[in-house]
Design an enzyme around this catalytic site. Structure first.
Site, short mmCIF file in Angstrom:
data_model
loop_
_atom_site.label_atom_id
_atom_site.label_comp_id
_atom_site.label_asym_id
_atom_site.label_seq_id
_atom_site.Cartn_x
_atom_site.Cartn_y
_atom_site.Cartn_z
N ARG A 231 0.58 -1.25 0.28
CA ARG A 231 -0.11 0.47 0.01
C ARG A 231 0.70 1.40 0.12
O ARG A 231 0.46 2.48 0.20
CB ARG A 231 -1.15 0.27 1.34
N SER B 55 -10.99 -0.25 2.94
CA SER B 55 -9.56 -0.33 4.29
C SER B 55 -9.74 1.20 4.69
O SER B 55 -8.62 1.84 3.58
CB SER B 55 -8.91 -1.24 4.65
N GLU C 69 -4.63 3.75 5.27
CA GLU C 69 -4.51 3.88 4.21
C GLU C 69 -4.96 4.79 3.36
O GLU C 69 -4.24 5.57 2.54
CB GLU C 69 -5.19 2.59 3.60
P1 FAD Z 1 -9.08 9.55 -5.13
O1 FAD Z 1 -9.63 8.41 -4.09
O2 FAD Z 1 -9.47 9.70 -6.27
O3 FAD Z 1 -7.29 9.87 -5.10
C1 FAD Z 1 -6.69 9.14 -4.00
C2 FAD Z 1 -5.36 10.06 -3.69
O4 FAD Z 1 -4.47 10.45 -5.14
C3 FAD Z 1 -5.66 11.18 -3.70
O5 FAD Z 1 -4.68 12.31 -3.14
C4 FAD Z 1 -5.39 12.12 -4.71
O6 FAD Z 1 -5.34 13.10 -4.92
C5 FAD Z 1 -4.47 10.59 -5.82
N1 FAD Z 1 -4.75 11.16 -7.23
C6 FAD Z 1 -5.79 10.40 -7.64
N2 FAD Z 1 -5.34 10.62 -9.22
C7 FAD Z 1 -3.79 11.12 -9.29
C8 FAD Z 1 -3.01 10.94 -10.59
N3 FAD Z 1 -3.62 10.96 -11.50
N4 FAD Z 1 -1.98 11.65 -10.53
C9 FAD Z 1 -1.84 11.88 -9.21
N5 FAD Z 1 -2.31 11.94 -7.65
C10 FAD Z 1 -3.60 11.06 -7.77
N6 FAD Z 1 -7.68 -0.35 -2.13
C11 FAD Z 1 -6.97 -1.33 -3.06
O7 FAD Z 1 -5.76 -1.56 -2.69
N7 FAD Z 1 -7.37 -3.14 -2.57
C12 FAD Z 1 -8.83 -3.22 -2.77
O8 FAD Z 1 -9.45 -4.58 -2.45
C13 FAD Z 1 -9.74 -2.04 -2.29
N8 FAD Z 1 -11.12 -2.43 -2.12
C14 FAD Z 1 -11.65 -0.98 -2.00
C15 FAD Z 1 -13.12 -1.01 -1.97
C16 FAD Z 1 -13.64 -0.23 -1.61
C17 FAD Z 1 -15.29 -0.13 -1.60
C18 FAD Z 1 -13.24 0.99 -1.78
C19 FAD Z 1 -13.91 2.47 -1.63
C20 FAD Z 1 -11.47 1.37 -2.09
C21 FAD Z 1 -11.47 0.28 -2.16
N9 FAD Z 1 -9.51 0.51 -2.15
C22 FAD Z 1 -8.95 -0.85 -2.57
C23 FAD Z 1 -9.18 1.96 -2.58
C24 FAD Z 1 -8.70 1.97 -3.59
O9 FAD Z 1 -9.87 1.79 -4.61
C25 FAD Z 1 -7.54 2.72 -4.35
O10 FAD Z 1 -6.86 3.46 -3.38
C26 FAD Z 1 -7.41 3.35 -5.67
O11 FAD Z 1 -6.80 3.20 -6.24
C27 FAD Z 1 -8.47 4.76 -5.37
O12 FAD Z 1 -8.48 5.23 -7.01
P2 FAD Z 1 -9.42 6.52 -6.92
O13 FAD Z 1 -9.26 7.55 -8.17
O14 FAD Z 1 -10.68 6.34 -6.45
O15 FAD Z 1 -8.14 7.85 -5.99
N1 EPU Z 2 -10.15 -9.83 9.69
C1 EPU Z 2 -11.40 -10.58 10.86
N2 EPU Z 2 -12.64 -9.21 11.20
C2 EPU Z 2 -12.69 -8.20 10.12
C3 EPU Z 2 -11.69 -8.83 8.83
C4 EPU Z 2 -10.64 -9.29 9.03
O1 EPU Z 2 -10.94 -10.98 11.82
O2 EPU Z 2 -13.74 -8.22 10.42
C5 EPU Z 2 -9.62 -11.44 9.77
C6 EPU Z 2 -10.35 -12.91 9.25
O3 EPU Z 2 -9.08 -13.67 10.08
C7 EPU Z 2 -9.23 -12.75 7.91
C8 EPU Z 2 -8.33 -12.22 8.01
O4 EPU Z 2 -8.38 -10.66 8.34
O5 EPU Z 2 -9.62 -14.26 6.76
C9 EPU Z 2 -7.75 -11.62 6.08
O6 EPU Z 2 -9.56 -10.54 5.49
P1 EPU Z 2 -9.38 -10.04 4.12
O7 EPU Z 2 -8.90 -11.54 3.68
O8 EPU Z 2 -10.28 -9.26 4.55
O9 EPU Z 2 -8.34 -9.29 4.10
P2 EPU Z 2 -7.99 -8.03 4.76
O10 EPU Z 2 -6.56 -8.18 5.47
O11 EPU Z 2 -8.87 -7.56 6.47
C10 EPU Z 2 -7.24 -6.73 2.70
C11 EPU Z 2 -7.00 -5.36 1.92
C12 EPU Z 2 -8.61 -5.32 1.15
C13 EPU Z 2 -8.38 -6.63 0.23
C14 EPU Z 2 -8.09 -7.96 1.03
C15 EPU Z 2 -8.24 -8.88 0.54
C16 EPU Z 2 -5.89 -3.69 3.49
C17 EPU Z 2 -5.62 -2.94 3.86
N3 EPU Z 2 -7.15 -4.40 3.33
O12 EPU Z 2 -8.41 -6.85 3.54
O13 EPU Z 2 -8.54 -3.87 0.24
O14 EPU Z 2 -9.32 -6.53 -0.49
O15 EPU Z 2 -7.51 -7.85 1.59
O16 EPU Z 2 -6.85 -9.16 -0.60
O17 EPU Z 2 -4.96 -4.49 3.08
C18 EPU Z 2 -8.56 -1.74 0.30
O18 EPU Z 2 -7.15 -0.99 0.48
O19 EPU Z 2 -9.30 -0.67 1.14
C19 EPU Z 2 -8.75 -2.92 0.15
C20 EPU Z 2 -10.45 -3.09 0.45
#
Ligand code: FAD
Ligand code: EPU
Length: 342
Positions: A159, A229, A325
């Site tokens: 991240r 997250s 994050e």
């Molecule tokens: P924004 O929120 O629009 O911007 C994020 C930051 O980047 C801001 O500081 C902005 O100024 C900057 N920025 C944006 N575009 C540019 C650019 N072109 N150049 C320079 N700076 C820029 N993340 C994960 O890694 N794994 C996941 O599984 C995951 N699951 C998610 C699930 C949900 C429901 C949500 C809401 C978010 C999740 N995220 C996850 C976080 C998010 O999807 C990522 O961080 C994504 O890359 C953000 O993209 P965005 O375009 O919305 O960025």
């Molecule tokens: N767990 C719990 N309780 C919870 C959540 C998780 O006990 O409420 C424990 C469980 O043991 C589970 C383990 O955590 O098995 C892992 O959970 P999960 O697979 O949901 O993944 P996570 O570590 O909680 C991360 C990322 C997610 C990404 C998933 C899948 C981060 C901060 N988050 O979550 O990314 O989608 O893995 O790979 O690394 C995001 O970054 O916004 C995001 C959603």
């Protein structure tokens, strides 16, 4: 200040900006940036607002990046994609699979734009963009110079990348180069994918499977405002981990790079935040790492105060101090989370 950012941030926060512009080409982006900077307005580029927390109205220009374009070249062993930063990430994943270009399926359904993906090295289900990113092209909006960062230069970590750090935040990401090997190897190392049969697995099946679990485990921001997250999962030393495991033997963990990776969701769960509703803010019932703007009428400060409560409670119980994050934005731009989480 009556330009609303409500549908432009996935926390669904009702905040306004002095000016919002949806931009489809780079020249226009640079022109606007220069115009507003000359008048000393703060400028902020957003993709889809899925990783930001606005604490207040933004007193300047918000550029919504919709610079599109996907260009494909192939070599003997690789597909090479050059993708402009305003493309939607999930649509790109779908597009590649439809065109029989495989590898991104584990990263399906992550919200946001392609240009934001390298910034925090988006990751899920055992994969992250660093595995496929060949380069990131950026522009310095002040002197209009374009620069290429190769994979190594991006300093990808969990991240994290160079683009989250001090002297590099000034760059605007304009395109991302991806390389995808033509010889596809399924990535089933994540714990919940291990049971999938390696012999008849296809990229489409992995894509479908991941979309399904994500829909079950992750709340739809259109219903409950959230930014995924809120905190990162903590990495701690083996020594500290072993000590904690003596007190909390059921604590889930994984060994990574000579460290112990803990689950922030589990730590938060142990502090019973699912039962706690503070000014419309709570954690998601199926995933405690996701903070919800449950009724879509809380403020950014309400969310921040709830997150600080989590931070302090987890910190006191486990001596683990979570790191946010998400990016926190105030009136004039991004602020250092250490102001609040210290
Ligand atoms: P924004 O929120 O629009 O911007 C994020 C930051 O980047 C801001 O500081 C902005 O100024 C900057 N920025 C944006 N575009 C540019 C650019 N072109 N150049 C320079 N700076 C820029 N993340 C994960 O890694 N794994 C996941 O599984 C995951 N699951 C998610 C699930 C949900 C429901 C949500 C809401 C978010 C999740 N995220 C996850 C976080 C998010 O999807 C990522 O961080 C994504 O890359 C953000 O993209 P965005 O375009 O919305 O960025
Ligand atoms: N767990 C719990 N309780 C919870 C959540 C998780 O006990 O409420 C424990 C469980 O043991 C589970 C383990 O955590 O098995 C892992 O959970 P999960 O697979 O949901 O993944 P996570 O570590 O909680 C991360 C990322 C997610 C990404 C998933 C899948 C981060 C901060 N988050 O979550 O990314 O989608 O893995 O790979 O690394 C995001 O970054 O916004 C995001 C959603």
């Amino acid at each position: 200040m009556n330009n609303s950012l409500k549908i432009l941030n996935t926390f669904n926060l009702q905040v306004n900006a002095y000016k919002i512009s949806i931009i489809k080409d780079l020249q226009k982006l640079c022109q606007l940036w220069t115009k507003y900077k000359k008048k000393y307005y703060p400028c902020l580029v957003l993709g889809e607002g899925s990783n930001v927390l606005f604490l207040n109205n933004f007193y300047g220009l918000v550029i919504i990046n919709r610079i599109k374009g996907i260009y494909i070249k192939e070599s003997k062993k690789y597909w090479n994609l050059h993708v402009n930063s305003g493309e939607n990430w999930h649509k790109l994943v779908k597009f590649t699979i439809k065109n029989k270009i495989y590898g991104l399926e584990n990263l399906a359904l992550i919200p946001g734009c392609v240009g934001s993906a390298p910034i925090q090295n988006i990751g899920a289900y055992g994969s992250s963009i660093k595995d496929f990113c060949k380069y990131v092209d950026v522009i310095d909006p002040i002197n209009k110079k374009i620069k290429r960062f190769n994979n190594q230069d991006c300093q990808f970590k969990y991240r994290d990348s160079i683009f989250k750090h001090k002297n590099y935040k000034k760059y605007i990401i304009i395109s991302v180069g991806l390389f995808l090997p033509k010889k596809w190897v399924p990535n089933l190392k994540y714990y919940c994918l291990k049971h999938l049969k390696i012999f008849n697995i296809t990229p489409q099946k992995i894509f479908n499977y991941i979309c399904n679990i994500r829909k079950k485990k992750i709340p739809n921001p259109k219903i409950y405002g959230n930014a995924g997250s809120f905190f990162k999962n903590p990495y701690i030393s083996l020594q500290k981990g072993l000590k904690l495991l003596q007190t909390f033997p059921n604590m889930p963990y994984t060994l990574k790079d000579n460290c112990i990776k803990l689950s922030a969701g589990w730590l938060i769960n142990q502090c019973h935040f699912k039962k706690y509703l503070y000014k419309g803010v709570t954690v998601y019932s199926k995933q405690s790492l996701i903070i919800l703007n449950k009724f879509n009428n809380s403020s950014g400060m309400d969310i921040l105060n709830f997150a600080i409560k989590i931070y302090n409670t987890v910190g006191k119980k486990f001596n683990i101090w979570l790191v946010p994050e998400i990016r926190i934005i105030d009136n004039y731009g991004e602020i250092n989370p250490l102001i609040y989480f210290k």
